[in-house]
Write an enzyme that holds these catalytic residues in place. Sequence first.
Site, PDB file in Angstrom:
ATOM      1  CB  THR A  12     -31.927  -6.147 -21.138  1.00 16.73           C
ATOM      2  OG1 THR A  12     -30.884  -7.077 -20.830  1.00 16.73           O
ATOM      3  CG2 THR A  12     -33.236  -6.900 -21.366  1.00 16.73           C
ATOM      4  NE  ARG A  13     -29.287  -1.204 -16.731  1.00 21.08           N
ATOM      5  CZ  ARG A  13     -29.297  -0.205 -15.853  1.00 21.08           C
ATOM      6  NH1 ARG A  13     -28.903   0.991 -16.227  1.00 21.08           N
ATOM      7  NH2 ARG A  13     -29.706  -0.403 -14.617  1.00 21.08           N
ATOM      8  CE1 TYR A  14     -27.682  -5.074 -14.915  1.00 19.56           C
ATOM      9  CE2 TYR A  14     -29.974  -4.825 -15.588  1.00 19.56           C
ATOM     10  CZ  TYR A  14     -28.941  -4.518 -14.718  1.00 19.56           C
ATOM     11  OH  TYR A  14     -29.145  -3.647 -13.676  1.00 19.56           O
ATOM     12  CD  GLU A  15     -29.836  -9.872 -25.211  1.00 18.53           C
ATOM     13  OE1 GLU A  15     -30.286 -10.983 -25.498  1.00 18.53           O
ATOM     14  OE2 GLU A  15     -30.336  -8.792 -25.630  1.00 18.53           O
TER      15      GLU A  15
ATOM     16  CG  ASP B  27     -27.013 -10.534  -8.057  1.00 22.32           C
ATOM     17  OD1 ASP B  27     -26.120 -11.384  -8.310  1.00 22.32           O
ATOM     18  OD2 ASP B  27     -26.832  -9.575  -7.306  1.00 22.32           O
TER      19      ASP B  27
ATOM     20  CE  LYS C  97     -16.981 -13.641  -4.387  1.00 15.64           C
ATOM     21  NZ  LYS C  97     -16.491 -12.701  -3.341  1.00 15.64           N
TER      22      LYS C  97
ATOM     23  CD  GLU D  36     -39.126  -7.472 -17.057  1.00 13.20           C
ATOM     24  OE1 GLU D  36     -37.897  -7.263 -17.151  1.00 13.20           O
ATOM     25  OE2 GLU D  36     -39.948  -7.077 -17.912  1.00 13.20           O
TER      26      GLU D  36
ATOM     27  CD  GLU E  97     -34.506  -3.471 -10.376  1.00 15.07           C
ATOM     28  OE1 GLU E  97     -33.661  -3.444  -9.472  1.00 15.07           O
ATOM     29  OE2 GLU E  97     -34.578  -4.391 -11.225  1.00 15.07           O
TER      30      GLU E  97
END
Length: 228
Positions: free
Chosen positions: A207-210, A133, A137, A59, A84
């Site tokens: 997940t917390r990002y989801e 990420d 931009k 992962e 990570e």
Amino acid sequence: MTERYEGSFFGRRKGKPLSPRREDLMARELPRLTVDLTGPAPEDLKSLFEADIDRICLEVGFGGGEHLLHRARTEPQTGFIGIEPFVGSMAKAVAAVVDEKLKNVKLYDDDAVNVLDWLPPASLDLAYQLYPDPWPKVRHWKRRFINEQNLNRYARALKRGAEFRFASDIDTYIDWTLRHCRDHPKFEWTAATSSDWKQPWQGWPGTRYEDKAIREGRVGRYLTFRRI
């Protein structure tokens, strides 16, 4: 040798100061849990783990560790390599691995390119990259981890028939990933119906990002590609 992008595919590495306990765990336990890249990879990656395992999963960018730790708990015969670079997230994962005595997890706290280049060919049974990420931009798109060079790296490390799974809530990154994988000769998109990429994979813990994306009105997409 696969070409390397000169620059990081991730942003800042440090956030809030760690608690004294997590500082201690990072100093004492992370070296034991870290994949050692100083020498050649073992012929059989299973030897990296204390547990008796039968498959290897990678992962890249595990964030808060919700997915990595859930999989490690529920699949004790799978060896997980989690990457990570963000210190706070790594400290959280190290604490969980130590506290729960998870013997099927190895970690790495720097650029995933280093691990992908170190892995033996056809050594992975599965790879995940979840909510990376997006570098939204346009001038930063070159920093997106999904590109031809890194797909070459994934293709080399994955076994034929193995899956590469990607999730994002950013439409431009979903389109970007579909286009790059479509154009890559070693990957095919497995979706057979429109719903296949709108639902997470079996056993998905979230997940917390989801959760953040849902709160902000964005929808996650879950892409599965097969190494051919």
